[in-house]
Structure formats: structure tokens, C-alpha cells
Design a protein around this motif. Structure first.
Motif, PDB file in Angstrom:
ATOM      1  N   ILE A  45     -20.602  13.281  36.999  1.00  0.00           N
ATOM      2  CA  ILE A  45     -19.608  12.938  38.017  1.00  0.00           C
ATOM      3  C   ILE A  45     -18.573  14.057  38.168  1.00  0.00           C
ATOM      4  CG2 ILE A  45     -17.708  11.352  38.559  1.00  0.00           C
ATOM      5  CD1 ILE A  45     -19.352   9.120  37.294  1.00  0.00           C
ATOM      6  N   ALA A  52     -14.830  15.452  46.065  1.00  0.00           N
ATOM      7  CA  ALA A  52     -14.351  14.088  46.312  1.00  0.00           C
ATOM      8  C   ALA A  52     -12.843  14.052  46.513  1.00  0.00           C
ATOM      9  CB  ALA A  52     -14.752  13.179  45.153  1.00  0.00           C
ATOM     10  N   TRP A  65     -13.571   4.867  45.968  1.00  0.00           N
ATOM     11  CA  TRP A  65     -14.510   5.239  44.898  1.00  0.00           C
ATOM     12  C   TRP A  65     -13.782   5.972  43.774  1.00  0.00           C
ATOM     13  CZ3 TRP A  65     -16.130  10.024  42.976  1.00  0.00           C
ATOM     14  CH2 TRP A  65     -17.251   9.991  42.143  1.00  0.00           C
ATOM     15  N   TYR A 142     -21.575   5.946  39.167  1.00  0.00           N
ATOM     16  CA  TYR A 142     -22.388   7.149  39.338  1.00  0.00           C
ATOM     17  C   TYR A 142     -23.414   6.953  40.453  1.00  0.00           C
ATOM     18  CZ  TYR A 142     -25.856  10.753  38.405  1.00  0.00           C
ATOM     19  OH  TYR A 142     -26.738  11.789  38.539  1.00  0.00           O
ATOM     20  N   LYS A 145     -21.868   7.119  44.000  1.00  0.00           N
ATOM     21  CA  LYS A 145     -21.419   8.419  44.511  1.00  0.00           C
ATOM     22  C   LYS A 145     -22.407   9.003  45.516  1.00  0.00           C
ATOM     23  CE  LYS A 145     -23.454  11.605  41.130  1.00  0.00           C
ATOM     24  NZ  LYS A 145     -24.382  12.180  42.110  1.00  0.00           N
TER      25      LYS A 145
END
Length: 732
Positions: A45, A52, A65, A142, A145
Motif C-alpha cells: 500500500i 493517493a 479510502w 488493499y 485500492k
């Protein structure tokens, strides 16, 4: 903030798995594979976090998220902290009973993990079970994503390019005596202020955030002609909310040059102001006015007050809103700041970006890119300063091109044009520096915070990740310097002797940006009275809560309903008059790391304060009626900073202070009745700072801290106490 938090967890878990090979640790964590799985998923991640963080600005789903990931990360941090605290308690008790001289170190953040007797089967089960459950949650995050097509990067830290040894602050800031493109506005203002026959009283300076309204007002305020013309000059940062009593008090303090804390009666305050300005020519600057409420403005009665002064007195107002000028009936005298011309913009930008780099300034490659970047700055001084600071240490044309071509310029969702370049500068920061900047959202606008206090709060939140031979305070000063060099801080206050920066503020627009980026984690509420709190909404993800203007009485119990008390990590009060803390409220705040109750009127603390076992920072300074601390405060095994400065009635510290084995900074300066420290202080091996000037003494009293006790305190960096004079009595 997610990047820094994940990076810290990866290091913590790696320390558990690879450095701490004690069989006891493996049993407690049930199985190495559980920790390995959690850590490896975090690392996967971690590769997309930088992308992100950028996309969250324009995509609410990505923000959600990230919030879920942060929630889970805090839970894991709590699991590790709970276990670490249990070990700390056992070691502290062992040291207390055996009087061991062996240095004890126990932290998941260090490379040394000392394990006492850990035979509680229930404790082992809970730790292992918690990690297993969190593993399942992380796996789902995870998987989720993949919905967002994040672009992987190199290791998160690699995307940040910063100079390891930044230049000194004094060489990194624009000379404030130089003003670009505002000379006409400045001269017009000076002329209007000095003109004797001028009919208007109020002169507003209006413009959007980042245009330099405050800067122009400061130049005028400090102009030699203005200083000579007015008998009294007073500068008030108004901001929001428009607190009439607070503003009146500040005006009175400035015109009388005395501290005014006694009266909360507006009429009395206004009468006192009139007395001090009678027959004197006064310039009053009200900086950053937001309210359009005619009633509030009229209740302050400034036009009437100014008539008491000499003819020619003036009020200068800075505001982002023309409606404020209308409310003050001063639209005909309004000075509207526009954007800088391209030439002035280029001069301002170049004065920062090419500081001490004349060779690059004349380089056509840099010059062409500078022209394009300045056009993107759109004539906003704050933007240009921020961009100049961002590029000051980028020494190659390729790095300048990366800034020019960044996707941040295309962000549409942010509400002000100035956000984009500030975001660009923010995303260029290292992970831990981002977290430290975002934490500044816990302070109100226009608040001057102390540098060392801010650093100690960063420490309490675990933002300053250091190696085995590094000092957190030193790392904190480096972070502070980097943020200052990027123009995130302003209005620096220096020590008169050393010239070291000791305090500063956030620019209003920078404050808006950090609040925007941190809106789900930081929440500020305004107390409206004994029965209610004004707030736009409650958020179960809030972990840093700021309480403003709480009235005299107990701390409002309603705050536990404004955030999830199980995850709250910061509780801070400002401009409040709290007298007591309810023990039931404390029982709901078990995860606090930072508790700031300074500048209240607290008389005593409940014994339950000792239940806040994760607390790292406790500030009770300037509570003038606080006489003693409860003995249970010595159960705060994780406490790193204890601030009791200017608690004038404080008589004694608890005898068992030696149990505070992680205490690093003890501030008891100007505690007039506290004459000596308890003997147990000498066994706190981690102490770096003991500041007791001018009243605290070393003593030969058997129950007090002796000069000879210093021999074991080999970590001390600062000691401000005195050796007891002959015949002097110390506290018992």
C-alpha cells in the motif's frame, strides 16, 4: 498524514519481527507470520500512497479510502503502544522496588526491546487476536485500492527531495523592508493616514487570501512617518470568530501597556480604553476581519471610542470581504488590492528562488521556466513566495520542470487559487514533515505558538522518527526549519539575546490549507456557554480536538460526543476559563497522547488523570490556582513532557516522580511557591530539560533533590535550577 503514519508502522513492525528475537515476544504476537503479513501488505500500500494523497484533493472516494487506512493504522499503533506500555509499567515498578542502576529502554521504535516477565495468557491472547483481526481489515483495504488506479512510485520517502543540511533561516527569507508592486498602495495609505482634514475614520484594505493585505498594512504601520504622526499605534489580529470582549481587552492592553485580565464587562473595558486614549492620536489596525454582523461591530463602539482621541485618529482594517467594508460604512475609502503585475511577480519570485544563485538567475534555461511558473502564480504574493521557497533548493532544470508540469496545477476542487501552489509545496515535503505541518491545524488562526512547545507536541504524537543515536528535539528543530524555509510559517519572534526563533504563526491561507487536508482528523469547536458547544458537525474519525472559549466552570462533557473518544489523541483548549475536569470525562479519553490545558483556571486535577497511560504531553502551565498534582500523575509511564510554568500557587510535586521513566522535559519555571524538586527526579535517566528558573533550588534536604543527584542524569541538555543558599528552607 497517511504516508508518515504507514511509514512509522512499517518500521515498528519490522523492529518487532527482525530485531526483537526474544521467544517471549514471538509468543505474545502468536506467530511471526501474522506480523509479516501485516507489514508486507502495508509496504504494498505504501507504494501508492503518494499518488493517493494527491488524488484525495479532487476525489472524495479516495479521501474516504485514505481515512479508512488511517483509522486502521491508528488501531495498530494503539495495539503496539498498549503492549509497550505494559512492559514500561513492569520495568518502572521493578526499577522502583530494586533501585536498579541499569538504564532501561523499551520502545518498538528503538533497536533494543527489553522484556520483563510476561506470563499473562490473557494479555498474549488479546495482542495476537487484535493483530489477526486488523490483518483482515487491512487485506480488504488493499483490495479496495484497485478501484482507484493509483500509480505506484518508488518508496514513499524517495519522492521527496530535500537538502540534508538546510541553510540558516536568515538567508532564506525575503527582506521584509522590500516590497514588490505595492508602493502605490503604500503611499496612498500613508497619505490618507497623515491627512488632517480627512473625513473618514475607517480605511479598509480588501483582497482575496494571499494578496498581501497584512503585509501592506505592516509596511504602513511601521513607516517612520506614521510612527511619528500617531501617539498610539495598536495592532489587533481579529480573525474569526469576532469576539468583542477579547478584542476590547487586547486594545486596552495595547493602549495601556498593561496586562488586563480582571474584567469581562464590555462597558468597563470600553471606559478604560477611553481613559487611556483621551486627547491622543491613535492608529488602530484590525487585521483579518471576517464578520459582517452589524450588531457585533456596533457593540464594540469603536467610532465613538475614537472620538475620545485626538482629531486625525484612524482605524485601518484588512479583510477578504467587501461586505465588511460595507458594514463599517467605509466603501468609499476602500483600498482594493489587485494581483501583482508580471514584472513585479517575477521580481518577487526571483528574490527568493534565486537567492545566492546569481549564476542560475542569468541562465536562460532557468529563466524561461521561471517565466512560466510565475505566470501560474497568477500575481498572488503568497503563491509566489511559496513557489520561490519550493524551488530555492532545487538546483537542476529537470527539477524545475517537474514543478512546472505537476498535475496539482489542474486541481479544480480547491476553493481558492492559492491552494494549488501551496499543495504543490506540501506534496514536496518529506512524509514526517507533512505530518508535523498538518498538526498545526490544532492551533487557532492567528495564534502564536512556541517553537519548542510545538516540537514537544510533535514528539508526543510520534511524528519525529529517529535512529538510535538521534535526539527527537534535534530532529524537531530540523523539521521546523524546513517548514519555515518553505514560507509556511510567518511573524517570527526571536530571543532578544540569542536571536533564535522562539515563536511564529501560520499564514491564514496556509492554515486554511492544512485544515482542508486534515478536515476529518482535526476538529475545532467553539463553546457557546455552559449548556452547549457550537460545531458544524461531529466526526467519528476526529483524533485531534480543539476547544475554544470554554466559559468558567468544568470542561464541557459534551466534547466526548463530538469525536470518537476511543481514538482521540489530542485535546487542546484556547481562550478558555476551565476550572475543573470531570473524572468521568477522563475515563473516556484513554488514548490521549497530548493534553493541553494551559492558560485556564484549574484548581485541582482528579486522581483519574493517572489513567491516561498513553499520555506523552501534559501542559498545565499558567493555571495560577493549581497548588498540587495528584499522586497518580506518576502513573503516566509514557509521559515525555510536563509543563507547569507560571503555576504561581504550585507548592509541591509528587514524591514518586521517579516513576516517570520516559520524562524528557520538565518545565516548572516561575512557580513561585515551588522551592525544590522531589528526590525521585534524580532517577529519571531520560531527562533532557529541567527548567525551574528562578525559584527552584537544589537542596541538601533529605527529601529533596540534591545537587549530587545530578550524577546519574547523563542525558541532561538544559538545567535551570539553583543551589540552595545556607539556611534556606525547601518544600517538604
Amino acid at each position: 498524514m497517511a504516508e508518515a503514519l504507514i511509514n512509522l508502522l512499517v518500521e515498528q513492525l519490522g523492529s518487532v519481527v527482525y530485531h526483537h528475537t526474544s521467544e517471549g515476544v514471538k509468543l505474545v504476537l502468536k506467530a511471526k507470520k501474522d506480523v509479516d503479513k501485516f507489514r508486507s501488505t502495508l509496504k504494498l500500500i505504501q507504494n501508492v500512497l503518494h499518488d493517493a494523497e494527491k488524488k484525495q484533493v479532487e476525489d472524495p472516494a479516495v479521501r474516504d479510502w485514505l481515512d479508512q487506512l488511517k483509522d486502521l493504522s491508528y488501531k495498530m499503533d494503539d495495539v503496539l503502544d498498549a503492549w509497550n506500555t505494559e512492559i514500561g509499567k513492569r520495568e518502572a515498578e521493578k526499577q522502583e522496588t530494586q533501585g536498579s542502576d541499569v538504564e532501561v529502554r523499551f520502545s518498538f521504535r528503538s533497536n533494543c526491546f527489553c522484556v520483563a516477565r510476561l506470563n499473562e495468557v490473557t494479555r498474549r491472547y488479546k495482542i495476537g487476536s487484535a493483530i489477526k483481526d486488523l490483518n483482515e481489515e487491512l487485506t480488504q483495504i488493499y483490495i479496495d485500492k484497485n478501484k482507484y488506479s493509483f500509480q505506484p512510485t518508488m518508496h514513499a520517502a524517495a519522492v521527496n527531495v530535500e537538502q540534508p543540511n538546510p541553510q540558516s533561516l536568515t538567508s532564506s527569507f525575503v527582506d521584509i523592508s522590500t516590497i514588490f508592486g505595492r508602493q502605490d498602495e503604500k503611499e496612498r495609505l500613508v497619505s490618507e493616514l497623515l491627512r488632517e482634514g480627512r473625513p473618514g475614520l475607517v480605511i479598509p484594505i480588501v483582497g482575496m487570501g494571499g494578496l498581501g493585505k497584512t503585509t501592506v498594512a505592516q509596511f504602513v504601520f511601521n513607516d517612520a512617518r506614521v510612527q511619528a504622526h500617531f501617539d498610539i499605534r495598536a495592532w489587533i489580529c481579529v480573525s474569526d470568530p469576532f469576539d468583542v470582549i477579547k478584542i476590547a481587552k487586547e486594545i486596552l492592553e495595547l493602549v495601556s501597556r498593561k496586562s488586563q485580565n480582571n474584567s469581562n464587562v464590555l462597558q468597563k473595558l470600553l471606559e478604560d480604553i477611553q481613559e487611556h486614549i483621551k486627547d491622543k492620536k491613535i492608529l488602530l489596525v484590525l487585521d483579518d476581519v471576517w464578520t459582517e454582523d452589524q450588531t457585533k461591530w456596533e457593540s464594540l463602539r469603536l467610532p465613538v471610542l475614537m472620538e475620545t482621541g485626538s482629531k486625525g485618529s484612524r482605524i485601518l482594517v484588512t479583510t477578504r470581504k467587501q461586505e465588511v467594508a460595507q458594514m463599517m460604512r467605509a466603501t468609499s475609502d476602500m483600498i482594493t488590492l489587485g494581483k501583482l503585475s508580471h514584472l513585479d511577480s517575477l521580481k518577487l519570485f526571483s528574490s527568493i528562488a534565486f537567492l545566492d544563485r546569481e549564476q542560475d538567475k542569468s541562465n536562460k534555461g532557468f529563466g524561461d521556466i521561471a517565466e512560466k511558473i510565475v505566470r501560474k502564480g497568477d500575481g498572488l504574493p503568497l503563491v509566489l513566495k511559496t513557489l520561490g521557497s519550493l524551488l530555492l533548493h532545487k538546483l537542476t532544470i529537470r527539477e524545475w520542470e517537474e514543478v512546472l508540469n505537476s498535475e496539482i496545477w489542474n486541481v479544480k476542487v480547491v476553493q481558492e487559487e492559492v491552494f494549488r501552489p501551496l499543495l504543490l509545496s506540501y506534496y514536496d515535503l518529506a512524509m514526517e514533515v507533512k505530518s508535523c505541518l498538518l498538526y498545526c491545524a490544532t492551533y487557532p488562526k492567528d495564534f502564536e505558538f512556541g517553537k519548542e512547545i510545538l516540537i514537544e507536541q510533535w514528539m508526543s504524537q510520534g511524528y519525529l522518527n529517529v535512529g538510535e543515536n538521534e535526539e527527537e528535539a534535534t530532529k524537531g528543530r530540523e523539521v521546523f526549519t524546513k517548514l519555515a524555509m518553505r514560507c509556511f510559517f510567518q511573524d517570527f519572534r526571536q530571543d532578544a539575546l540569542t536571536k533564535e526563533i522562539i515563536g511564529c504563526k501560520l499564514h491564514d491561507t496556509v492554515h486554511d490549507v492544512v485544515q482542508y487536508l486534515n478536515q476529518n482528523e482535526c476538529h475545532t469547536v467553539e463553546a457557546t456557554g455552559t449548556h452547549g458547544i457550537e460545531t458544524s458537525s461531529a466526526n467519528h474519525r476526529v483524533c485531534h480536538l480543539t476547544l475554544m472559549s470554554a466559559p468558567e466552570g468544568p470542561i464541557p462533557s459534551m466534547i466526548s460526543k463530538l469525536a470518537n473518544s476511543k481514538i482521540l489523541r489530542t485535546l487542546a483548549t484556547f481562550d478558555s476559563r476551565i476550572t475543573a475536569i470531570d473524572s468521568d470525562l477522563i475515563s473516556q479519553l484513554k488514548r490521549l497522547r497530548t493534553l493541553n490545558l494551559s492558560r485556564n483556571n484549574i484548581h485541582h486535577l482528579p486522581e483519574e488523570i493517572g489513567d491516561l497511560i498513553y499520555l506523552r504531553y501534559l501542559d498545565l502551565s499558567r493555571n495560577g490556582n493549581l497548588r498540587r498534582l495528584p499522586d497518580n500523575v506518576c502513573n503516566l509511564y509514557n509521559l515525555q513532557t510536563l509543563r507547569l510554568a507560571y503555576c504561581f500557587s504550585l507548592e509541591k510535586l509528587p514524591d514518586n516522580m521517579g516513576k516517570l521513566i520516559n520524562l524528557k522535559h520538565l518545565h516548572v519555571q516561575a512557580c513561585g511557591r515551588l522551592q525544590c524538586l522531589p528526590k525521585g527526579i534524580g532517577s529519571i535517566r531520560n531527562l533532557r530539560t529541567v527548567d525551574g528558573r528562578p525559584s527552584v533550588y537544589c537542596s541538601e534536604d533529605a527529601e529533596a533533590f540534591k545537587f549530587g543527584d545530578l550524577r546519574m542524569m547523563n542525558q541532561l541538555r538544559r538545567l535551570d535550577i539553583r543551589i540552595s543558599r545556607v539556611g534556606e528552607k525547601c518544600c517538604k
